[in-house]
Design an enzyme around this catalytic site. Structure first.
Site, mmCIF file in Angstrom:
data_model
loop_
_atom_site.group_PDB
_atom_site.id
_atom_site.type_symbol
_atom_site.label_atom_id
_atom_site.label_comp_id
_atom_site.label_asym_id
_atom_site.label_seq_id
_atom_site.Cartn_x
_atom_site.Cartn_y
_atom_site.Cartn_z
ATOM 1 C CB THR A 70 1.304 -1.162 4.568
ATOM 2 O OG1 THR A 70 1.743 -0.868 5.894
ATOM 3 C CG2 THR A 70 0.333 -2.335 4.616
ATOM 4 C CE LYS A 86 0.336 -1.673 9.252
ATOM 5 N NZ LYS A 86 1.055 -0.671 8.449
ATOM 6 C CE LYS A 139 -1.814 1.177 1.091
ATOM 7 N NZ LYS A 139 -0.563 0.709 1.757
#
Length: 290
Positions: free
Chosen positions: A97, A172, A240
């Site tokens: 990701t 995502k 993150k």
């Protein structure tokens, strides 16, 4: 059977690479910490390499599942990066990701070398990786995706191409945005039940069968009630990811007020030394308010 390199053997990458080996593919692994690569070769059929380039040489597919933008650049670029050893026509599949910006950057760098690049971030957590039940959201050229789909299917319950390069990462982001709000809502409901003197498990048994039900509720309520957060996706990694979402929202002019708020709530959890707790630990800040 394909010749595959797998770069990154964390809690997600190691079992994913293991499924590829179990399916009969010829797998070579690389990990920045050599001990993890050695441990993997003891548990699975396959070899280890000492650099991404060594792992990628002569392969049909190169898969990566590392930590962040900088980690991905380091395994792709430079003299020891995978791109330097990959032959034209090879497919690189990135399960990390990362930001859409680094995806676009690496797609272009791969294209210059006649390498195909598919961004394919994953959802499903460690359990999904171990049981081959991951959801994989992909972006990239149709032809590259068509070649990689069956390989990805070795550890996925669903795999879809959502559009051109970067579409997988954008999808995502949607996933993480939705999870952030769901976990906060579930945390508030369970904390409220505790304050109200209700049996949290009994409450969930009832409300999970109606409109409030969710995967998070079914799979996380018991450990949340018990204060156990030693499984699943870590708060540090969630922050993150949410940072990537918020940066993309600024770039696109989108509004993510709830996501921005929950990101700050996760910051509170980090201040409670909960950075390695899983994301369901949001309930702890409600039990221990500032």
């Amino acid at each position: 059977m394909a010749r595959i390199a797998f770069l990154g053997l964390g809690v997600m990458g190691a079992p994913m690479a293991g499924h590829l080996a179990a399916a009969g593919h010829e797998v070579t692994v690389y990990n920045r910490t050599t001990e993890k690569a050695l441990d993997w070769t003891k548990a699975h059929e396959g070899e280890m390499a000492h650099s991404p380039a060594d792992a990628a040489k002569g392969k049909d597919f190169v898969m990566a599942c590392v930590g962040n933008d900088d980690d991905l650049r380091s395994v792709c670029l430079g003299e020891t990066g995978a791109f330097s050893a990959m032959s034209p026509g090879t497919v690189f599949v990135d399960h990390t990701t990362v930001s859409a910006a680094v995806t676009r950057e690496l797609y272009a760098a791969a294209d210059e070398r006649q390498i195909s690049f598919v961004d394919a971030p994953i959802s499903g957590g460690q359990a999904g990786a171990e049981t081959a039940q991951l959801s994989v959201m992909c972006g990239g050229d149709q032809g590259a995706y068509d070649r990689a789909e069956a390989i990805i299917g070795t550890y996925a319950k669903i795999c879809r191409r959502l559009g051109p390069s970067g579409a997988g990462q954008m999808t995502k982001m949607c996933n993480q945005i939705a999870i952030a709000g769901l976990v906060q809502g579930l945390s508030e409901a369970l904390a409220f039940a505790e304050v109200a003197g209700l049996d949290g498990r009994a409450v969930v048994e009832v409300i999970s069968q109606g409109a409030a039900g969710s995967w998070q509720m079914v799979n996380r309520h018991e450990t949340m009630l018990d204060g156990k957060f030693d499984h699943g996706f870590a708060v540090d990694w969630m922050r993150k990811d949410l940072g990537i979402c918020l940066d993309a929202a600024d770039e696109l002019g989108a509004s993510l007020p709830v996501t921005a708020l929950v990101d700050q709530f996760y910051k509170d959890v980090q201040r409670m030394d909960g950075g390695r707790w899983d994301t369901s630990s949001l309930i702890e800040r409600l039990r221990k308010p500032d």
